[in-house]
Design an enzyme around this catalytic site. Structure first.
Site, short mmCIF file in Angstrom:
data_model
loop_
_atom_site.label_atom_id
_atom_site.label_comp_id
_atom_site.label_asym_id
_atom_site.label_seq_id
_atom_site.Cartn_x
_atom_site.Cartn_y
_atom_site.Cartn_z
N THR A 169 1.44 -8.77 13.15
CA THR A 169 1.62 -7.45 12.56
C THR A 169 1.30 -7.42 11.09
O THR A 169 1.56 -8.37 10.38
CB THR A 169 3.07 -7.01 12.69
OG1 THR A 169 3.18 -5.72 12.10
CG2 THR A 169 3.99 -7.92 11.93
N SER A 192 -6.02 6.68 5.14
CA SER A 192 -5.74 5.25 5.30
C SER A 192 -6.81 4.59 6.14
O SER A 192 -7.56 5.26 6.82
CB SER A 192 -4.38 5.03 5.94
OG SER A 192 -4.42 5.35 7.31
N LYS A 202 4.18 -6.74 3.93
CA LYS A 202 3.87 -5.35 3.59
C LYS A 202 3.67 -4.59 4.88
O LYS A 202 3.32 -5.18 5.92
CB LYS A 202 2.63 -5.24 2.69
CG LYS A 202 1.31 -5.60 3.30
CD LYS A 202 0.60 -4.57 4.13
CE LYS A 202 0.47 -3.24 3.44
NZ LYS A 202 -0.24 -2.28 4.37
N ASN A 219 1.02 11.37 6.39
CA ASN A 219 -0.18 11.06 7.16
C ASN A 219 -1.15 12.21 7.36
O ASN A 219 -2.27 12.00 7.82
CB ASN A 219 0.21 10.45 8.50
CG ASN A 219 0.72 9.04 8.31
OD1 ASN A 219 -0.01 8.18 7.83
ND2 ASN A 219 1.98 8.82 8.63
N GLU A 268 7.11 4.96 7.52
CA GLU A 268 6.72 6.18 6.82
C GLU A 268 7.64 7.35 7.20
O GLU A 268 7.74 7.72 8.36
CB GLU A 268 5.25 6.50 7.12
CG GLU A 268 4.34 5.49 6.41
CD GLU A 268 2.88 5.59 6.81
OE1 GLU A 268 2.05 5.06 6.05
OE2 GLU A 268 2.57 6.16 7.87
N THR A 282 0.87 -1.19 0.00
CA THR A 282 0.00 0.00 0.00
C THR A 282 0.91 1.24 0.00
O THR A 282 1.36 1.67 -1.05
CB THR A 282 -0.97 0.03 1.20
OG1 THR A 282 -0.24 -0.06 2.41
CG2 THR A 282 -1.97 -1.10 1.11
#
Lengths: 409, 409
Positions: free
Chosen positions: A199, A409, A188, A404, A281, A162
């Site tokens: 996770t 998301s 991922k 973010n 991220e 993603t």
């Protein structure tokens, strides 16, 4: 939605060579679930006799596919099995329609591959709270079946991404009683990463023969020292799923939860876990945090995660600031036992603080030099007993905010 | 160190009028502890007969002044009392030298004001792990004494700032049996804010007469619904200190932990707590998070703080994104009880999600409109029992990264 085009500076230099796992085939297609112009659904088919173990998020708001997998994971069966995964929509917090969508997808796969529905596991990852357009997936099952091949694990790794900036895979081979056994896995994940129990999405495959209970206990134990010890942002996904499938095709039978097979599996899982952190991220630094001398291992992990999740520690790392005061703060707030005057802190090999104060020989430039590394280590010894833990995290940067504050998301 | 010049956009429009509190005098001077060209040390002198209550950080690595205050706070005495505070250096994690520095400062104040040393409370705030140059403070005690005046609380509020972009104060007046009673307080804090037991530096003064045990129990209870319910970045300070002094000068005697005095004290404490959030590092939004329908109040607070501390929720707020999926995620990971299919979420008055999915009448533009407010509310009802809690936080922005990737705190 923010365009994420740049590959993480912490990405591995190259994608690993993935071995073929006897008894396991893979495929991936473009279904347009959300993304356009890229593969977004993967299928794995596992031969009859395969055993499957899984660990899942403990989130109280976990997704429909996770609940469905948990219902099925304890079932024994000699039939084959399948795993189907889509990216772009997590089918989480989608009410009864979410259950319906999961059933539609797993039913279609079972039908197409002539499997019992209890042997079809599914995962979904992406936006929360939007209905899964499952017909886009079910209409592609025939195509997925026709493309199945032992060499397509790389396509599967690509399809489940993603916000990931690179596809994640790891593999190894180990000799068991003279028989080569292969292990290969894909993962991922790059945000909403603070695993609790399992996770993200991770799929690991081996051609060893491992009875289900043993497979499950090894997976659970190793998860606790790999995926459960990483954190990007302290946020826990509603979709975390880790499945481990053993086909037995190599003929090698694993009888023990210790020894070379466990070590090899540990290596693959740790490699994948580190890759998830390396794709955190906005990450620009990979940080290993080792805590020793705690009252027990659980206390050590509490301290280590408190350091790893502290926004002030993570921003200090981003700024290459050897700010050991913030490490002291994170230890102090963790709730686990610590004695201010017994603990010592090292950045890499540089002794920074001991006996409740800065070390007399510490020079700021030595700490600063270690912080300039792309991979760095924070070592804390609590001076109490023998509890220890190691966790891995990344820094907190403007990149995280940019991704973010815009990405839905 | 990053220059912080801009006042928070969430700052109150004006500084409040502060009443004089009979029996309490204040002063502040430039001591150059770290900052140059500004007042950085404050002194408060309290008349004989004053009672003092305090709550402090529970950090295992708390500072020398905090430990010293905790030793003294349960002492009863009819002598007066004093509070001395410096900004720029927290005297935390400074080993035996930290204890020595605290003793030097409190001894000098006791000597100068003819008080028992057990009645001199001190706080230090600023960088961790550097020796406190206490002689710069002790050499200013005479000047601090000579400047003491009932009208100088505003100077004290200015002097205790570190990364704060505005000085924080609040005051109110309440009639007790026909006698006007005044309450006034000051606070500092904008980062490393996730109070546990107490928070930051806060000093509240009243001219009511309140017996020490009652004063302490009111302070502890009200801390739990004010300062312990705010968070900027989930990081807990090593120096959190909240002192409440009652001089009795008004002649009004408080006999009960309920009633108008408690309400007035609550109002002042909540005002100060909100001001700390409004000065959260990099903050552009003030967020109230109300959780109802939890199994109990403790569960409600766990959920509310999980939402308030989630980096993904906080970045969504920064991006004005009505991303309720992340709220669902934060509830799911909190560890407190929740049922995905019973919870409902509102942004302000806008019903966003219910019955385990997005509300049928929800329109994205309604949620987005609420997120554009500078002050906004996230309401969650868990649909279980009657537990409730309200917490306050701010968003997570590029400003936070900029401040903390450079500032050595």
């Amino acid at each position: 939605m923010a365009e994420i085009t740049q590959v993480s500076p912490l990405a591995p230099k190259s994608f690993p060579d993935l071995p073929e796992i006897g008894g396991a085939e893979f495929s991936a297609v473009e279904a347009g679930v959300k993304y356009q112009g890229r593969k977004d659904v993967m299928l794995a088919r596992l031969a009859p006799g395969s055993t499957i173990a899984g660990v899942f998020t403990r989130s109280a708001t976990r997704s429909a596919p996770v609940l469905d997998c948990q219902d099925k994971i304890l079932t024994d069966s000699d039939a084959g099995a399948a795993i189907i995964v889509n990216a772009g929509n997590s089918n989480a917090f989608t009410g009864r329609n979410g259950v319906k969508a999961t059933k539609a997808v797993t039913h279609a796969v079972a039908d197409c591959l002539s499997l019992p529905e209890t042997r079809v596991f599914s995962s979904s990852t992406g936006v929360i709270g939007e209905p899964l357009p499952y017909d886009r997936i079910t209409s592609k099952i025939n195509e997925l079946r026709s493309k199945l091949s032992a060499g397509s694990l790389v396509d599967a790794a690509e399809a489940i991404r993603t916000t990931d900036t690179f596809a994640k895979a790891a593999a190894t081979e180990v000799l068991i009683d003279g028989t080569p056994v292969k292990i290969a896995g894909i993962a991922k994940g790059s945000g909403m990463i603070a695993p609790d129990m399992a996770t993200m999405l991770v799929y690991v495959f081996t051609d060893a023969k491992v009875e289900r209970d043993l497979l499950q206990s090894m997976l659970s134990e190793l998860t606790d020292v790999t995926f459960n010890n990483i954190t990007v942002d302290s946020d826990t996904s509603t979709s975390d799923t880790l499945l481990l499938a053993a086909t037995g095709a190599s003929g090698a039978v694993i009888h023990s939860g210790q020894g070379p097979f466990r070590d090899a599996l540990h290596k693959v899982m740790l490699d994948l876990a580190h890759q998830v952190v390396r794709d955190g991220e906005g990450a620009t630094k990979f940080v290993e945090i080792c805590v020793t001398g705690a009252m027990n291992d659980a206390d050590a992990k509490t301290h280590a995660l408190s350091i790893a999740n502290s926004p002030l520690v993570k921003t200090a790392v981003a700024g290459e600031d050897p700010n050991w005061g913030r490490v002291v703060m994170a230890i102090g707030k963790s709730g686990a036992k610590a004695d201010r005057d017994l603990l010592s802190i090292r950045f890499g090999d540089v002794l920074v603080a001991e006996n409740g104060w800065v070390s007399p020989n510490y020079r700021e430039e030595d700490g600063a030099a270690h912080m300039k590394n792309q991979d760095l280590t924070i070592n804390v010894d609590l001076g109490l007993r023998t509890g220890k833990a190691t966790v891995w995290t990344c820094d907190l940067t403007h990149g995280y905010i940019t991704i973010n504050a815009d990405y839905r998301s």
